[in-house]
Design an enzyme around this catalytic site. Structure first.
Site, mmCIF file in Angstrom:
data_model
loop_
_atom_site.group_PDB
_atom_site.id
_atom_site.type_symbol
_atom_site.label_atom_id
_atom_site.label_comp_id
_atom_site.label_asym_id
_atom_site.label_seq_id
_atom_site.Cartn_x
_atom_site.Cartn_y
_atom_site.Cartn_z
ATOM 1 N N ASP A 288 0.864 -1.162 0.000
ATOM 2 C CA ASP A 288 0.000 0.000 0.000
ATOM 3 C C ASP A 288 0.916 1.232 0.000
ATOM 4 O O ASP A 288 2.094 1.124 0.353
ATOM 5 C CB ASP A 288 -0.886 -0.053 1.251
ATOM 6 C CG ASP A 288 -1.652 1.216 1.454
ATOM 7 O OD1 ASP A 288 -2.337 1.643 0.513
ATOM 8 O OD2 ASP A 288 -1.554 1.793 2.557
ATOM 9 N N ASP B 43 -0.044 5.095 0.890
ATOM 10 C CA ASP B 43 -0.235 6.087 1.959
ATOM 11 C C ASP B 43 -0.360 5.424 3.326
ATOM 12 O O ASP B 43 -1.173 4.517 3.516
ATOM 13 C CB ASP B 43 -1.486 6.929 1.669
ATOM 14 C CG ASP B 43 -1.383 7.633 0.319
ATOM 15 O OD1 ASP B 43 -0.313 8.174 0.018
ATOM 16 O OD2 ASP B 43 -2.376 7.609 -0.432
ATOM 17 N N LYS C 25 -4.520 -0.563 6.338
ATOM 18 C CA LYS C 25 -5.980 -0.633 6.481
ATOM 19 C C LYS C 25 -6.479 -2.069 6.364
ATOM 20 O O LYS C 25 -5.839 -2.913 5.740
ATOM 21 C CB LYS C 25 -6.659 0.220 5.412
ATOM 22 C CG LYS C 25 -6.554 1.709 5.704
ATOM 23 C CD LYS C 25 -7.560 2.489 4.903
ATOM 24 C CE LYS C 25 -7.501 3.968 5.271
ATOM 25 N NZ LYS C 25 -8.226 4.764 4.277
HETATM 26 MG MG LIG Z 1 -2.957 3.238 3.320
#
Ligand SMILES: [Mg+2]
Ligand SMILES: [Zn+2]
Length: 193
Positions: A14, A16, A133
Site C-alpha cells: 500500500d 499512503d 488498512k
Molecule cells: Mg494506506
C-alpha cells in the site's frame, strides 16, 4: 534462471500510511514524507530479488481533488527519493475510481493484483500484502496471499477494529521495515511455499 524460493513472489505495498506518511489526498510533493526505514525495507526486498509492487486506491482523481498528472508527479518523486536510498519499485498500480463506481480495481477488490500477477508471472498465494488498512488485509485474503497490517498510518486505529471483524492478518508489524523482516524470515523458514 532456475527458480529459487524467491521466484514468482511479490510484496504488494500500500502507499499512503505504509511507505509515506498519511496526509489526506496527497497531491503535492511538498507533502511527501517517507516513513522511517521504508527505503531500507524496500531495498532489502530488492536484494532478495522479490518484486516490489505498489497497489494504491487513489479516488482523489475521480473526486476531482487532483489529476493523473499530479499523481504521476508524486509517484515519480517517490521513486526518485527511494532510488537515492538504493530502493527500487518494480511497478505502481492505482485505482482512480470513486467507491460508488463499483470498479473491479479498488481494494479490497483484486483487479490490480490479478493484473500484476499476469504482468510479472506471479503466484499470488506466494505473495504478501502490506498495508495500514483492513481493506489491505481483506484483499490479501481475497487473493490467498498473506496480509500484514502495519501500525503506521491508520494502522493502530484499524487494529482496534480487528476485534469486531473476522479478518485476521498473518502478522501485525510496527512499520514497513518490521513487516519486511518478518516476510524474509517467513520465506526462509518455508512457511509460505
Ligand atoms: Mg494506506
Ligand atoms: Zn478502480
Amino acid at each position: 534462471m532456475a527458480d529459487s524460493i524467491y521466484s514468482h513472489r511479490a510484496v504488494f505495498l500500500d502507499r499512503d500510511g505504509t511507505i509515506n506518511i498519511e496526509v489526506d489526498y496527497l497531491k503535492n510533493i511538498k507533502d511527501l514524507r517517507l516513513i522511517r526505514d521504508a527505503a531500507k525495507a524496500i531495498s532489502f526486498l530488492n536484494q532478495n530479488k522479490i518484486k516490489v509492487i505498489i497497489v494504491t486506491n487513489q479516488s482523489g482523481i475521480s473526486r476531482g481533488l487532483f489529476s493523473i498528472d499530479d499523481l504521476e508527479n508524486v509517484h515519480n518523486e517517490l521513486k526518485r527519493r527511494l532510488r537515492r536510498k538504493g530502493a527500487y519499485i518494480d511497478a505502481i498500480y492505482y485505482c482512480p475510481h470513486h467507491p460508488d463506481e463499483e470498479c473491479l480495481c479498488r481494494k479490497p477488490k483484486d483487479g490490480m493484483f490479478r493484473q500484476a500477477a499476469k504482468d510479472f508471472d506471479l503466484k499470488l498465494n506466494k505473495c504478501y500484502v502490506i498495508g495500514d488498512k483492513l481493506t489491505d488485509i481483506k484483499v490479501a485474503n481475497n487473493i490467498s496471499a498473506m496480509g500484514i497490517l502495519v501500525r503506521t498510518g491508520y494502522g493502530r486505529l484499524e487494529q482496534n477494529k480487528l476485534r469486531e471483524g473476522d479478518i485476521e492478518p498473518a502478522h501485525i508489524a510496527e512499520d514497513l521495515c518490521d513487516a519486511v523482516k518478518w516476510i524474509i524470515k517467513n520465506i526462509n523458514r518455508g512457511k509460505n511455499d
